[in-house]
Scaffold this active site. Sequence first.
Site, PDB file in Angstrom:
ATOM      1  N   CYS A 281      -0.653   2.153  -4.937  1.00 30.57           N
ATOM      2  CA  CYS A 281      -1.928   2.814  -5.204  1.00 30.57           C
ATOM      3  C   CYS A 281      -2.481   3.571  -4.008  1.00 30.57           C
ATOM      4  O   CYS A 281      -3.501   4.235  -4.109  1.00 30.57           O
ATOM      5  CB  CYS A 281      -2.948   1.795  -5.681  1.00 30.57           C
ATOM      6  SG  CYS A 281      -2.345   0.926  -7.117  1.00 30.57           S
TER       7      CYS A 281
ATOM      8  N   CYS B 234      -6.731  -1.052  -1.921  1.00 28.18           N
ATOM      9  CA  CYS B 234      -5.672  -2.044  -1.937  1.00 28.18           C
ATOM     10  C   CYS B 234      -4.472  -1.442  -2.651  1.00 28.18           C
ATOM     11  O   CYS B 234      -4.607  -0.440  -3.336  1.00 28.18           O
ATOM     12  CB  CYS B 234      -6.127  -3.298  -2.675  1.00 28.18           C
ATOM     13  SG  CYS B 234      -6.625  -2.955  -4.368  1.00 28.18           S
TER      14      CYS B 234
END
Lengths: 762, 433
Positions: free
Chosen positions: B97, B417
């Site tokens: 991500c 994250c």
Amino acid sequence: CTHEYAQQKIFIYVFFIITIILLFCSFSRLFNISSARTHVNYEIKGDVAVVRMNDPNSRVNTLSTQMQREMTEVMDEIWGNNAVQSVVLISSKPGSFIAGADLNMIQACTTAEEVTGLSQEGQRMFEKVEKSPKPIVAAINGSCLGGGLEFAISCQYRIATKSKKTVLGCPEVMLGLLPGAGGTQRLPKMLGLPSAFDMILTGRSIRPDKAKKMGLVHQLVDTLGPGLKSPEERTIEYLEEVAVEAARGLAKKQIPLTKEKGLMQKIQDYVMSYPFVRQQIYNTVQNKVMKQTKGLYPAPLKIIECVKAGVEQGPTAGYLAESQHFGKLAMTPESKALIGLYHGQVTCKKNRFRTPEKDAKTLAILGAGLMGAGIAQVSVDKGFHTILKDTTLEGLSRGEQQVYKGLNDKTKKKSITSFERDSFLSNLTGQLDYNGFNKADMIIEAVFEDLSIKHKVLKEVEAVIPPHCIFATNTSALPIKDIAAVSKRPEKVIGMHYFSPVDKMQLLEIITTDKTSKDTTASAVAVGLKQGKVIIVVGDGPGFYTTRCLAPMLAEAVRVLQEGVDPKKLDGLTTGFGFPVGAATLADEVGIDVAAHVAEDLGKAFGSRFGGGNVEVLKTMVEKGFKGRKSGKGCYIYQPGLKRRDVNTEALEILESYKLTPNAAVSSDSDIQYRLVSRFVNEAVLCLQEGILASPVEGDIGAVFGLGFPPCLGGPFRFVDSFGADKLVEKMRKFEEVFGNQFTPCQLLLDHAKDPSKKFHK
Amino acid sequence: IKKTLAKPGVKNIVLVDGVRTPFLQSGTIYADLMPHDLARAALQGLLNRTGLPKDAVDYIVYGTVIQEVKTSNVAREAALGAGFSDKTPAHTVTMACISSNQAMTTAVGLIAAGQCDAVVAGGVEFMSDVPIRHSRRMRKTMLSLNKAKTLGARLSLLGSIRLAHLAPELPAVAEFSTAETMGHSADRLAAAFGVSRLEQDEFALRSHTLAKKAQDSGLLSDVISFKVPGKDIVSKDNGIRPSTMEQMAKLKPAFIKPHGTVTAANSSFLTDGASAVLIMSEEKALAMGYKPKAYLRDFVYVSQDPKDQLLLGPTYATPKVLEKSGLTLNDIDVFEFHEAFAGQIMANLKAMESDWFAQTYMGRKTKVGAPPMEKFNSWGGSLSLGHPFAATGCRLVTTVAHRLQKEGGQYGLVAACAAGGQGHAMVIEAYPQ
């Protein structure tokens, strides 16, 4: 020393796999003067009472007298409190729900009736729990074994964490007992006959996911990582939160107590409704038990009786049978032997030499053969950086493949993930040179059993290792002092005798010479313990302890074969006595060449006492290529993929040419058994007498865990205690008359025979 | 005005502008495209927005997570398709991500090292179509079939195919190292920090409400319009749906049953989308007549236990990047954190607020502190705008630049994250207006 693992089923091999604390001794039964509760307390959260257990004097909770008394008080208060609608039962200890009954409580009893009384008390308590008008949720984190499991299954609902420490099981059978507080009655109802029998008769520990599938628990809770508290603490809190919600749901009847049965379950129930089918199951289980135990273990048979009584005659008869058999079993020598082994195993899992000065982190193993690679396998997964060195690329490749396969098999069985396998393997460095040995903390040498080769290796290695590095030699018979003779630093030389297959056999025999330093010993024990081994530390001498006990028994076995006893018959006699592997099969597993080698070496060292069978028999077999399983032929013929083994007729021909005429006075089946066993036992006692062994406990553990001495007898020393030294001496004298000094009882055995109050175990 | 974060001897690197395609729930209007089509749209949008001559771009870096095997270097295919010079090299990066964050910091690196002056960075994710493979056995048979010379050999290979070999292999949104799905890990993380279902639903509702407000008041100016072949022009994100607490409370847990707290409503949804930014050295930007939007300053990457701390990247990255910049949390005017799950955000906020956590797990003396909510993701976040894995990073950075301009602050902080237990944070400084 090679040993067949696959055949060691249930009651034998459980001892090789016990790694959990089953029933923990607690010395907490001090008189409590005040009525303040120390083991059980509770808190009322709205309409749910949360009962927390925590034995302040022990690492695990046990159902001690104190725990039971406080639990009864607390439950009575809760049942009497109208504000409480439901109950959560939980332990405050991170790794233990309840690990079992208090073993001391049982051992303190002197009669079967007393033990039956204990059982009935437990039964009554759990009956009240089962019939509780307020639903009780057992919230399980950590070991839920024995009486702990019986408590949990009497609750209305069970939630378990997925922690690696969470295991459910009834290990009583491993101690020669049975689940004596309703376990034999509730489990068949809950799981069905086949699963219940499997669980109670094997004593196997069941992991949470399996328990959920079986219907042993209703709901699983994940373990948590770091948060605002330690993972362990928060996981217990989380379990409690989930359990409290479930308890409310149960009280409000939002959560049904009985699950809709699946199709398979319905079919099974239907089939089981026929008494004929149930009878078939009892018969099958009984036959299986008889086949595996040879009738030497009473507990499994009594378990079948209890289950049968409950299912066929109803709960009153079932519970009565359970408590009475429990009482009787507790008084059997088998149970005492197994409990002794359990205590011994706990003892041998501790380092009686203090903490080593330096923590060994890097091991270097010389020789990537079966043993070397096996030692590497049990090291890499414990975090040791492990160098595996061989002299040829082929040998190294085979060894590394063995390590990979060992770990990959665990992955296939899902006991580790493929990722864990890979990260364990990253601890392994395979090489052909001495690169990196300058950083090694311990060398474990597993090269060919030849003194000159061992000397060459020792000298080579000492030139490249740092001063603190320990040199451990893995040999099954060569005296360590002879190997250490060429060492510049004999205080750093020690023997570490592993048993094959290393990843399955739990025993490690550590051998110290007069010169071995205490710190070297402490370090070797620390490494062995980390590798997951049960350890005995013995003195140096030809054959140390284990090989020395085995050699005379094998010599006797050869004589028995020479007397014309068929290998199959010999195997039957030895397994019939309780050995997991028959003597002829054992010789094949060990390797006829190794046996010949050892017989010759020890024969030279100990003289005629180690005689009996003719060593030439073994040598001739080796000449013909009959080296045992590894060569495809030994006493038996081994064909890959074929389970059935035929006796090797060519070996019989050799035996025929060395034929001895049996003396009918000492050749009955029982005589042959005692000829074999008495030589083993006498040599063991002699090892204690000579100081090779430090204690009878280590002698028993070494014999059972390393050589497969019958666990039901508890080891050679417990055997002498229970059989009677005088009776054994009497038998040996009879054999001595025929065969001579091979059967002369040693002085210590004679001392015990003379004075019946003398016992190896108190 | 506070001090600038310019460092002597270090080049000033600026964000000239950033755009993104509308983020759409996967399986909707973009369903028939390919990943590079979306990337093309973002790249062309960037060119249109900035009026940049195509040959002025020295290099293109693009992020993606789930790779379309036909366009494994999606950066190059998209660049060619978007009409960039075929003399402009392009490479693809992947870091779950935070892939487009990695694309942007790669660009920063190229410029700082003096190798480039103008770099386009971006990211694309296309979840409407993912590679579904044949089973390993089937693949092996098919590959052997290629090599089989005789008809007999081919027939015998074909004959070896069993029904079970035809079962397809789906890509799992699970950690390879632990085999745990991200949602499951997020639920455990929320439980570890004692984040309740209510808190998660409230945060998710906040995200959707703020996103709706931002969308309605035209604040999401990084969104470009995109004419989808065969469909209408798309110019709005379609996942923003403010619900009610009552409606959200009705949902069952999506991962941990029956007692979990992470639901479809408080998680980010599968999204298609692409983003792109133009990054330049300040000199070059000024020489070309641009008015940059922001300086890209210090950044860090962190990584930790992929099992129990999978989504705690922001907690680890934030204090580290602040320290590097000599700032404290109070200095930051604008926070843009990637919202993977409401539970994950709440857990990170609690971790950042905990001295015990900082001391026990991060080796720090004290906590860094949690960002004040009025400065936090105030134009919505991944939960509501959507989360095309590799496109989110550029959205965060562009949003910080836009918010700094709109709200008048000086420093912004991006944190995110990523799978694998990794994380990222970057400090962004407003360009003097």
